[in-house]
Scaffold this active site. Structure first.
Site, mmCIF file in Angstrom:
data_model
loop_
_atom_site.group_PDB
_atom_site.id
_atom_site.type_symbol
_atom_site.label_atom_id
_atom_site.label_comp_id
_atom_site.label_asym_id
_atom_site.label_seq_id
_atom_site.Cartn_x
_atom_site.Cartn_y
_atom_site.Cartn_z
ATOM 1 N N ARG A 151 -0.076 -8.546 12.803
ATOM 2 C CA ARG A 151 0.680 -7.656 11.626
ATOM 3 C C ARG A 151 0.861 -7.044 12.610
ATOM 4 N NH1 ARG A 151 -0.362 -6.951 6.263
ATOM 5 N NH2 ARG A 151 -0.946 -4.173 6.986
ATOM 6 N N HIS B 25 -3.233 -2.753 2.067
ATOM 7 C CA HIS B 25 -2.868 -3.865 1.931
ATOM 8 C C HIS B 25 -2.359 -5.054 3.061
ATOM 9 C CE1 HIS B 25 0.865 -6.836 -0.167
ATOM 10 N NE2 HIS B 25 0.756 -6.521 0.711
ATOM 11 N N ASP C 248 -1.666 -6.801 -5.244
ATOM 12 C CA ASP C 248 -3.170 -7.491 -5.343
ATOM 13 C C ASP C 248 -3.632 -7.345 -6.275
ATOM 14 O OD1 ASP C 248 -2.567 -7.510 -2.745
ATOM 15 O OD2 ASP C 248 -2.579 -5.396 -2.582
ATOM 16 N N GLN D 158 13.537 7.013 7.746
ATOM 17 C CA GLN D 158 13.791 7.493 6.117
ATOM 18 C C GLN D 158 12.334 8.624 5.657
ATOM 19 O OE1 GLN D 158 13.160 3.612 4.308
ATOM 20 N NE2 GLN D 158 14.953 3.053 4.714
ATOM 21 N N ILE E 74 13.419 -9.297 -2.459
ATOM 22 C CA ILE E 74 12.669 -8.884 -3.339
ATOM 23 C C ILE E 74 13.534 -8.141 -4.602
ATOM 24 C CG2 ILE E 74 10.749 -7.102 -3.885
ATOM 25 C CD1 ILE E 74 10.041 -8.026 -1.616
ATOM 26 N N GLY F 110 7.847 -1.678 2.396
ATOM 27 C CA GLY F 110 7.519 -3.016 3.608
ATOM 28 C C GLY F 110 6.723 -2.872 4.240
ATOM 29 N N ARG G 120 6.941 -10.449 6.921
ATOM 30 C CA ARG G 120 6.318 -10.599 7.933
ATOM 31 C C ARG G 120 6.603 -12.444 7.830
ATOM 32 N NH1 ARG G 120 0.344 -11.206 5.572
ATOM 33 N NH2 ARG G 120 -0.384 -12.582 7.779
#
Length: 332
Positions: free
Chosen positions: A98, A187, A159, A112, A16, A130, A92
């Site tokens: 999930r 999401h 989306d 983080q 990405i 992420g 994923r």
């Protein structure tokens, strides 16, 4: 020239980021006259790959990039940053549940969050990419109590872009002719892509999307399923998760947050719920928002019918379950 801003991209050696960094570095996100210090964080085994990414960025000879800081040290990465694009996470993969992804990634975003709390500017704008993005953003915020909750968001613009493109393709119009598609909720495959308030400009005439499509069965079934499952479809086809489209959506999300939305238009962002639309407070839930002067506000007063309410509640239930799982994982 204005003072440079410090922009962190995590997972900077990943696929990405490879699509994202050029757009950020050449001014597509923070402005064509805004100098940037790029901070590039990845894990130690990826540092050689990251070295190659830095070489390529150098070879682009981009005028806005004043400095690049490739690092595997979290305290160096988060120091005095103005914006954080938190991309790095375990991706994923085909067949992965999930909940497995959540358990693997929640510790990353706990760490983080603490780093943001200790090292970042208190004005930092954070977008979590992420997955599971909404819940990771919630955890990040929870472990950064000194930074306002409204400074945290998760990416549902991908989306929204998917929904917009499906409608545009159906009606054979340019993508920018479709306005105000909404993504409610998570999401994930429970999200609710909603075009009941969206408009399309066709042949110079602005009309509601439902009137233009003239097919409620398609809008309430195939359209929703296509958007909900688009990520899985990309993984099945590419054997890798969305990268180019995710990078474009990150740029859209942060650019609009930085500069604002156009009058009469809104965009979808997962942000901490303030109780609007009967969504439980503090859940990181995707809403339609307006943005002005770097601050977003949730669009109010939209009519929600029983069908929409049911779908919005389904995705809220999933987010509540994810939140409990994530909080439990943080205690382990």
């Amino acid at each position: 020239m204005p003072e440079p801003i410090k922009v962190l991209v995590t997972g900077a050696a990943g696929q990405i980021a490879y699509s994202l960094l050029y757009s950020v570095a050449k001014g597509d996100v923070f402005g064509k006259d805004q100098p940037i210090i790029l901070v590039l964080l990845d894990i130690t085994p990826m540092m050689e790959v990251l070295k190659g990414v830095v070489m390529e960025l150098q070879d682009c000879a981009l005028p806005l990039v004043q400095e690049m800081i490739p690092t595997d040290k979290i305290e160096e990465a988060f120091k005095d940053i103005d914006a954080a694009l938190l991309v790095g996470a375990m991706p994923r993969r085909d067949g992965m549940e999930r909940k497995d992804l959540l358990a693997a990634n929640v510790k990353i975003f706990q760490e983080q969050g603490k780093a943001l709390d200790h090292y970042a500017k208190k004005t930092v704008k954070v977008v979590v990419v992420g997955n599971p993005a909404n819940t990771n953003a919630f955890i990040c915020s929870k472990f950064a109590p000194s930074i306002p909750k409204e400074n945290f968001s998760a990416l549902t613009r991908l989306d929204q872009n998917r929904a917009q493109a499906q409608i545009a393709g159906r009606l054979n119009v340019p993508n920018n002719a479709v306005k105000n598609c909404i993504i409610w909720g998570n999401h994930s495959s429970t999200q609710f892509p909603d075009v009941s308030h969206a408009t399309v400009t066709k042949n110079g005439v602005v009309q509601p999307v439902a009137e233009a499509v003239k097919d409620d069965h398609w809008l309430n079934n195939e359209f929703i399923k296509t958007v909900q499952n688009r990520g899985a479809a990309v993984i099945k086809a590419r054997k890798l998760s969305s990268a180019m489209s995710a990078a474009k959506a990150i740029c859209d999300h942060m650019r609009d947050w930085w500069f604002g939305t156009h009058e009469g238009e809104w965009v979808s962002m997962a942000v901490p719920s303030d109780g609007s639309y009967e969504i439980e407070q503090d859940l990181m839930y995707s809403f339609p928002v307006n943005i002005k002067n770097g601050k977003y506000t949730i669009v109010q007063g939209l009519k929600i019918d029983d069908n929409a309410r049911e779908k919005m509640n389904v995705t809220m239930k999933e987010l509540k379950e994810e939140r409990e799982m994530a909080l439990a994982a943080c205690q382990e």
